[in-house]
Motif scaffolding. Structure first.
Motif, PDB file in Angstrom:
ATOM      1  N   PRO A  88      15.429 -11.358   2.326  1.00  0.00           N
ATOM      2  CA  PRO A  88      15.512 -10.871   0.942  1.00  0.00           C
ATOM      3  C   PRO A  88      15.479  -9.340   0.893  1.00  0.00           C
ATOM      4  CG  PRO A  88      13.941 -12.665   1.094  1.00  0.00           C
ATOM      5  CD  PRO A  88      14.337 -12.327   2.502  1.00  0.00           C
ATOM      6  N   LEU A  89      16.256  -8.779  -0.003  1.00  0.00           N
ATOM      7  CA  LEU A  89      16.396  -7.333  -0.119  1.00  0.00           C
ATOM      8  C   LEU A  89      15.052  -6.619  -0.244  1.00  0.00           C
ATOM      9  CD1 LEU A  89      18.210  -4.819  -0.480  1.00  0.00           C
ATOM     10  CD2 LEU A  89      18.235  -5.326  -2.914  1.00  0.00           C
ATOM     11  N   SER A  90      14.176  -7.125  -1.107  1.00  0.00           N
ATOM     12  CA  SER A  90      12.892  -6.450  -1.311  1.00  0.00           C
ATOM     13  C   SER A  90      12.055  -6.460  -0.042  1.00  0.00           C
ATOM     14  CB  SER A  90      12.115  -7.113  -2.450  1.00  0.00           C
ATOM     15  OG  SER A  90      11.844  -8.461  -2.141  1.00  0.00           O
ATOM     16  N   VAL A  91      12.116  -7.531   0.716  1.00  0.00           N
ATOM     17  CA  VAL A  91      11.356  -7.609   1.967  1.00  0.00           C
ATOM     18  C   VAL A  91      11.981  -6.702   3.019  1.00  0.00           C
ATOM     19  CG1 VAL A  91      10.652  -9.147   3.846  1.00  0.00           C
ATOM     20  CG2 VAL A  91      10.534  -9.933   1.477  1.00  0.00           C
ATOM     21  N   ALA A  92      13.286  -6.804   3.199  1.00  0.00           N
ATOM     22  CA  ALA A  92      13.967  -6.012   4.225  1.00  0.00           C
ATOM     23  C   ALA A  92      13.812  -4.520   3.969  1.00  0.00           C
ATOM     24  CB  ALA A  92      15.451  -6.382   4.279  1.00  0.00           C
ATOM     25  N   TYR A  93      14.102  -4.095   2.759  1.00  0.00           N
ATOM     26  CA  TYR A  93      14.041  -2.668   2.474  1.00  0.00           C
ATOM     27  C   TYR A  93      12.600  -2.178   2.458  1.00  0.00           C
ATOM     28  CZ  TYR A  93      15.330   1.875   0.748  1.00  0.00           C
ATOM     29  OH  TYR A  93      15.508   3.218   0.643  1.00  0.00           O
ATOM     30  N   GLY A  94      11.686  -2.991   1.944  1.00  0.00           N
ATOM     31  CA  GLY A  94      10.274  -2.602   1.925  1.00  0.00           C
ATOM     32  C   GLY A  94       9.724  -2.416   3.324  1.00  0.00           C
ATOM     33  N   LEU A  95       9.990  -3.378   4.211  1.00  0.00           N
ATOM     34  CA  LEU A  95       9.524  -3.252   5.591  1.00  0.00           C
ATOM     35  C   LEU A  95      10.201  -2.097   6.310  1.00  0.00           C
ATOM     36  CD1 LEU A  95       9.280  -6.970   6.742  1.00  0.00           C
ATOM     37  CD2 LEU A  95       7.408  -5.333   6.520  1.00  0.00           C
ATOM     38  N   VAL A 113       3.604  -2.169   0.935  1.00  0.00           N
ATOM     39  CA  VAL A 113       4.441  -3.069   1.733  1.00  0.00           C
ATOM     40  C   VAL A 113       3.759  -4.420   1.892  1.00  0.00           C
ATOM     41  CG1 VAL A 113       5.404  -3.451   4.046  1.00  0.00           C
ATOM     42  CG2 VAL A 113       5.699  -1.245   2.933  1.00  0.00           C
ATOM     43  N   VAL A 114       2.442  -4.415   2.146  1.00  0.00           N
ATOM     44  CA  VAL A 114       1.710  -5.675   2.270  1.00  0.00           C
ATOM     45  C   VAL A 114       1.752  -6.441   0.952  1.00  0.00           C
ATOM     46  CG1 VAL A 114      -0.596  -6.675   2.597  1.00  0.00           C
ATOM     47  CG2 VAL A 114       0.229  -4.908   4.153  1.00  0.00           C
ATOM     48  N   ALA A 115       1.544  -5.751  -0.159  1.00  0.00           N
ATOM     49  CA  ALA A 115       1.570  -6.413  -1.467  1.00  0.00           C
ATOM     50  C   ALA A 115       2.958  -6.962  -1.776  1.00  0.00           C
ATOM     51  CB  ALA A 115       1.135  -5.439  -2.556  1.00  0.00           C
ATOM     52  N   LEU A 116       3.988  -6.205  -1.459  1.00  0.00           N
ATOM     53  CA  LEU A 116       5.354  -6.642  -1.707  1.00  0.00           C
ATOM     54  C   LEU A 116       5.678  -7.904  -0.921  1.00  0.00           C
ATOM     55  CD1 LEU A 116       8.139  -5.989  -2.993  1.00  0.00           C
ATOM     56  CD2 LEU A 116       8.645  -4.693  -0.936  1.00  0.00           C
ATOM     57  N   ASN A 117       5.305  -7.921   0.338  1.00  0.00           N
ATOM     58  CA  ASN A 117       5.610  -9.078   1.177  1.00  0.00           C
ATOM     59  C   ASN A 117       4.693 -10.254   0.879  1.00  0.00           C
ATOM     60  OD1 ASN A 117       7.777  -7.986   2.682  1.00  0.00           O
ATOM     61  ND2 ASN A 117       6.326  -6.719   3.776  1.00  0.00           N
ATOM     62  N   GLY A 118       3.461 -10.002   0.505  1.00  0.00           N
ATOM     63  CA  GLY A 118       2.530 -11.082   0.216  1.00  0.00           C
ATOM     64  C   GLY A 118       2.781 -11.748  -1.112  1.00  0.00           C
ATOM     65  N   SER A 119       3.310 -11.017  -2.067  1.00  0.00           N
ATOM     66  CA  SER A 119       3.540 -11.590  -3.390  1.00  0.00           C
ATOM     67  C   SER A 119       4.893 -12.269  -3.504  1.00  0.00           C
ATOM     68  CB  SER A 119       3.448 -10.495  -4.461  1.00  0.00           C
ATOM     69  OG  SER A 119       4.511  -9.570  -4.293  1.00  0.00           O
ATOM     70  N   GLY A 120       5.653 -12.273  -2.425  1.00  0.00           N
ATOM     71  CA  GLY A 120       6.978 -12.872  -2.464  1.00  0.00           C
ATOM     72  C   GLY A 120       6.988 -14.370  -2.209  1.00  0.00           C
ATOM     73  N   ALA A 121       5.820 -14.967  -2.041  1.00  0.00           N
ATOM     74  CA  ALA A 121       5.775 -16.406  -1.768  1.00  0.00           C
ATOM     75  C   ALA A 121       6.259 -17.180  -2.983  1.00  0.00           C
ATOM     76  CB  ALA A 121       4.353 -16.820  -1.412  1.00  0.00           C
ATOM     77  N   VAL A 122       7.157 -18.114  -2.737  1.00  0.00           N
ATOM     78  CA  VAL A 122       7.731 -18.937  -3.799  1.00  0.00           C
ATOM     79  C   VAL A 122       7.322 -20.376  -3.540  1.00  0.00           C
ATOM     80  CG1 VAL A 122       9.900 -19.650  -4.883  1.00  0.00           C
ATOM     81  CG2 VAL A 122       9.681 -17.359  -3.957  1.00  0.00           C
ATOM     82  N   ASP A 123       7.097 -21.120  -4.612  1.00  0.00           N
ATOM     83  CA  ASP A 123       6.667 -22.509  -4.463  1.00  0.00           C
ATOM     84  C   ASP A 123       7.710 -23.356  -3.751  1.00  0.00           C
ATOM     85  OD1 ASP A 123       5.053 -22.515  -7.694  1.00  0.00           O
ATOM     86  OD2 ASP A 123       4.272 -21.994  -5.717  1.00  0.00           O
ATOM     87  N   GLU A 124       8.974 -23.106  -3.994  1.00  0.00           N
ATOM     88  CA  GLU A 124      10.014 -23.908  -3.370  1.00  0.00           C
ATOM     89  C   GLU A 124      10.543 -23.194  -2.126  1.00  0.00           C
ATOM     90  OE1 GLU A 124      14.042 -23.102  -5.592  1.00  0.00           O
ATOM     91  OE2 GLU A 124      12.427 -23.370  -7.044  1.00  0.00           O
TER      92      GLU A 124
END
Length: 124
Positions: free
Chosen positions: A56-63, A99-110
């Motif tokens: 995902p863009l937010s994860v890739a660019y954030g990391l 970065v930790v908050a961005l990646n940790g809050s990206g969990a989706v139920d599905e």
């Protein structure tokens, strides 16, 4: 999926290497370091774009940007004896938290099949 995260790791490492070469190019006056920085940045762009096919863009660019900034600052301190002010240390710590908050809050139920959603498949 692992190959895309590996490509993201390559993008992070090559960004740091390209930035170090850019510093050593001395404003593009040193031909070897100039050409090396350009080549490494091209590899970085390819690796990042490959990773963004699935990651995902937010994860890739954030990391990429967060890890690149922190590790580049650390390398600057080690290789070029740069020092940090208290404000700079706080800023780097805030980047880590972000970065930790961005990646940790990206969990989706599905569960999402990111490999099935590759951009190249959408435009054929």
């Amino acid at each position: 999926m692992i190959k895309y995260y590996f490509a993201l790791g390559v993008a992070i490492v090559t960004e740091i290497g390209g930035t170090m070469a850019l510093k050593l190019s001395d404003g593009f006056t040193q031909l070897f370091w100039t050409l090396l920085s350009i080549a490494v940045f091209l590899l970085m762009l390819y690796s990042l774009s490959f990773a963004m096919r699935v990651v995902p863009l937010s994860v890739a660019y954030g990391l990429w940007s967060g890890a690149g900034t922190i590790l580049t600052a650390a390398m600057g301190a080690v290789l070029f004896h740069e020092t940090f002010s208290v404000g700079q240390v706080i800023g780097l710590l805030l980047i880590v938290v972000g970065v930790v908050a961005l990646n940790g809050s990206g969990a989706v139920d599905e569960e999402i099949d990111y490999e099935g959603l590759q951009v190249e498949d959408k435009f054929k």
